[in-house]
Design an enzyme around this catalytic site. Structure first.
Site, mmCIF file in Angstrom:
data_model
loop_
_atom_site.group_PDB
_atom_site.id
_atom_site.type_symbol
_atom_site.label_atom_id
_atom_site.label_comp_id
_atom_site.label_asym_id
_atom_site.label_seq_id
_atom_site.Cartn_x
_atom_site.Cartn_y
_atom_site.Cartn_z
ATOM 1 N N LYS A 195 0.831 -1.207 0.000
ATOM 2 C CA LYS A 195 0.000 0.000 0.000
ATOM 3 C C LYS A 195 0.864 1.255 0.000
ATOM 4 O O LYS A 195 2.001 1.251 0.480
ATOM 5 C CB LYS A 195 -0.936 0.019 1.217
ATOM 6 C CG LYS A 195 -0.227 0.197 2.552
ATOM 7 C CD LYS A 195 -1.216 0.212 3.709
ATOM 8 C CE LYS A 195 -0.469 0.383 5.037
ATOM 9 N NZ LYS A 195 -1.372 0.331 6.197
ATOM 10 N N ASP A 221 -2.890 -8.436 11.443
ATOM 11 C CA ASP A 221 -2.288 -7.114 11.625
ATOM 12 C C ASP A 221 -2.059 -6.879 13.111
ATOM 13 O O ASP A 221 -2.598 -7.616 13.958
ATOM 14 C CB ASP A 221 -3.193 -6.028 11.040
ATOM 15 C CG ASP A 221 -2.419 -4.784 10.622
ATOM 16 O OD1 ASP A 221 -1.191 -4.748 10.851
ATOM 17 O OD2 ASP A 221 -3.030 -3.855 10.078
ATOM 18 N N THR A 229 -7.319 0.212 6.452
ATOM 19 C CA THR A 229 -6.390 -0.709 5.785
ATOM 20 C C THR A 229 -6.983 -2.099 5.673
ATOM 21 O O THR A 229 -6.938 -2.735 4.609
ATOM 22 C CB THR A 229 -5.052 -0.770 6.541
ATOM 23 O OG1 THR A 229 -4.425 0.509 6.487
ATOM 24 C CG2 THR A 229 -4.124 -1.803 5.929
#
Length: 244
Positions: A195, A221, A229
């Site tokens: 990203k 994550d 995200t």
């Protein structure tokens, strides 16, 4: 004649009482008593309502923003030091400012290093935290750091689900090491999302490195701020043919 090792006492900052109560109950002792005095201008002052002289003290406090949480932890540590606690462990489940672990552009601070310096200056003799945003933050401390991982709980659960065609995904390049650790235990494939941000909390582009067609994907994550995200990564997985 040798003396018995001093007992431990567990205390909590105001935002972490629930977790600290659970920890104290599991340890088999009551949560220590602390009062917090507040002034009309926003200043506050913690006070231990029991003796901690010569004892091993654990202070549970997540230091997520606002900065009041970090300041409360620092004041609690300083108060324990001045009350002659023998050993002070700062238990920080959420280590605030961990994303500022390096200079990624000119004229910015390394906030995680600053926080480490503050904890050291306040008087912490040990730090216990978990799932740091970057492993190298441990090196910012001069005192011992116990870095725990939530994977010890999550991995057995994920394995118990018995998912077929499992793939572990990291929503950014920084989490690739974590994703590979999960995949090694689960013997699964790994994919990585690349990203680029326009600014904080705003994702410009996201691309997928790897194949998810017909796969069950688990996104791994370390922290969620807005959830943008993970949402973007999940949409990308579905777009590329992931089953779930």
């Amino acid at each position: 004649m040798s003396h018995p090792e001093p007992e431990a006492k567990i205390f909590a900052c105001s935002q972490s009482v629930y977790l600290a109560e659970k920890i104290a109950k599991a340890y088999g002792i009551p949560l220590g008593k602390v009062t917090m005095s507040h002034y009309s201008d926003g200043e506050f002052q913690p006070s231990y309502e029991e003796s901690i002289r010569g004892l091993r003290v654990f202070i549970v406090c997540s230091t997520f923003p606002t900065a009041d949480n970090l300041m409360e932890m620092l004041l609690m540590i300083d108060a324990a030091k001045r009350a002659s606690a023998r050993h002070i462990t700062a238990v920080i489940p959420y280590f605030g400012w961990a994303r500022q672990d390096r200079k990624d552009k000119p004229r910015v601070p390394i906030g995680a290093k600053l926080v480490a310096n503050l904890l050291d200056a306040a008087g912490a003799t040990r730090v216990m935290t978990m799932d740091l945003h970057a492993d190298q933050i441990q090196g910012f401390f001069e005192k011992p750091v116990d870095h725990l991982f939530a994977s010890t709980i999550f991995l057995p659960y994920v394995k118990s689900l018995g998912l077929k065609n499992l793939t572990i995904a990291s929503p950014d390049m920084g989490g690739s090491k974590r994703a590979y650790a999960y995949s090694k235990f689960l013997e699964s494939d790994v994919v990585i999302c690349y990203k680029q941000r326009k600014e904080a909390n705003v994702i410009d582009t996201m691309e997928l490195i790897g194949e998810v067609q017909g796969r069950n994907v688990i996104l791994v994550d370390d922290m969620i701020d807005t959830g943008g995200t993970l949402a973007k990564a999940a949409d990308l997985m579905i777009e590329k043919g992931a089953l779930s």
